[in-house]
Design an enzyme around this catalytic site. Structure first.
Site, PDB file in Angstrom:
ATOM      1  N   HIS A   1      33.843  47.594  35.817  1.00 60.19           N
ATOM      2  CA  HIS A   1      35.195  48.099  35.518  1.00 60.19           C
ATOM      3  C   HIS A   1      35.610  49.044  36.642  1.00 60.19           C
ATOM      4  CE1 HIS A   1      38.717  49.023  33.407  1.00 60.19           C
ATOM      5  NE2 HIS A   1      38.259  49.673  32.345  1.00 60.19           N
TER       6      HIS A   1
ATOM      7  N   HIS B   1      39.938  38.047  40.753  1.00 59.73           N
ATOM      8  CA  HIS B   1      40.195  38.701  39.467  1.00 59.73           C
ATOM      9  C   HIS B   1      40.465  37.606  38.444  1.00 59.73           C
ATOM     10  CE1 HIS B   1      41.851  41.225  36.324  1.00 59.73           C
ATOM     11  NE2 HIS B   1      41.524  42.286  37.010  1.00 59.73           N
TER      12      HIS B   1
ATOM     13  N   ASP C   1      40.562  47.037  43.403  1.00 64.83           N
ATOM     14  CA  ASP C   1      39.402  47.852  43.773  1.00 64.83           C
ATOM     15  C   ASP C   1      39.209  47.874  45.294  1.00 64.83           C
ATOM     16  OD1 ASP C   1      38.316  48.479  41.044  1.00 64.83           O
ATOM     17  OD2 ASP C   1      38.241  46.299  40.955  1.00 64.83           O
TER      18      ASP C   1
END
Length: 230
Positions: A96, A134, A175
Site C-alpha cells: 500500500h 496498477h 508511488d
C-alpha cells in the site's frame, strides 16, 4: 464519536490532521499543509506546488485498504484519532503506502549496476518492478500523469520510466511519481510516505465522519467451508 455534535467532530478532525502534519514537519506551524511541508523541507520555491498537487491526488481513492480500515474503526464508535491510526497502520504495508522504499531500492540498484543490468536481474527472476502498473488503471495511473505534469523528474527516473515502459509495457503509478518528486526536491527518504499519509489522512477523516453518520457497525460475515465435524 457516538452522540457528539457535528461541529465538535469537525474540530477534532482538524486537530488530528494538524497533529499529524506537525509530526511530519517537526514542529507546530501555520498555513496550508503543502506550504508547511515545503517550508519544513527547505523547498518552498520549487516544492510547494507539486507537493500541493500530490496531496490533492492522494487524498482519497475509493475503499482502499487503509480507508476501509479507518471506516471499520469508525463504525465501532472509536475516536477520530483511532480511525487515523488504523489507517496509518494499513498504509504502512509494502503493498500500500510502503511502496516508496522499494522504488528507492530499485533506483539504488540502477545507480550501482546500471539500468540494463539492474532491470535484467529483476525481470529474469520474475520480480515485479515497484512503482509500475496498477490493477485499477491498465492504461496508466492518471494520478502519476497529473503529478509528473507539475515537475521535471530527475534524469535517472526519466530513463528508468522509459526503459521499463519499453520492456514491460507498464506505466508508472503514483508511488513512482511520488518517489521521483522526492528525489527532485532532495527530500528525506521518508517523505513519500509522509506526503501520502498526510494526504490520505484527510480522506480517512472524511470517511470516518461519513461512517459515523450511518450509525452502523461494519461486521462482515464468514461461512465455514471446511471438513464437517466428525
Amino acid at each position: 464519536m457516538v452522540g457528539r455534535a457535528k461541529k465538535a467532530l469537525y474540530l477534532e478532525a482538524a486537530a488530528v490532521l494538524d497533529t499529524l502534519v506537525d509530526a511530519i514537519a517537526g514542529g507546530p506551524g501555520e498555513g496550508p499543509i503543502h506550504a508547511r511541508l515545503a517550508r519544513a523541507w527547505g523547498c518552498e520555491t520549487e516544492g510547494a506546488e507539486p507537493i500541493r498537487r500530490a496531496l490533492v491526488l492522494l487524498a482519497d481513492h475509493e475503499l482502499n485498504a487503509s480507508t476501509f480500515a479507518a471506516r471499520v474503526t469508525a463504525s465501532t464508535g472509536a475516536s477520530l484519532a483511532a480511525c487515523a491510526l488504523a489507517g496509518l497502520a494499513a498504509l504502512s504495508g509494502p503493498s500500500h503506502g510502503g511502496v516508496a522504499p522499494r522504488v528507492l531500492a530499485l533506483m539504488r540498484d540502477i545507480e550501482r549496476d546500471g539500468l540494463e543490468a539492474a532491470l535484467a536481474v529483476r525481470l529474469e527472476t520474475g520480480a515485479k518492478l515497484p512503482g509500475f502498473g496498477h490493477p485499477l488503471y491498465p492504461d496508466g495511473d492518471p494520478r502519476a500523469r497529473a503529478l509528473f505534469a507539475a515537475f521535471e523528474p530527475p534524469t535517472a527516473y526519466a530513463q528508468a520510466q522509459a526503459a521499463i515502459g519499453a520492456l514491460t509495457g507498464e506505466e508508472p503509478n503514483i508511488d513512482f511519481a511520488l518517489s521521483a518528486l522526492a528525489a527532485r526536491l532532495e527530500l528525506p527518504e521518508t517523505a513519500p510516505f509522509q506526503i501520502f499519509a498526510a494526504a490520505r489522512c484527510t480522506g480517512w477523516l472524511a470517511h470516518a465522519l461519513e461512517q459515523n453518520e450511518t450509525g452502523r457497525l461494519i461486521r462482515p460475515r464468514a461461512r465455514y467451508i471446511g471438513p464437517a465435524p466428525a
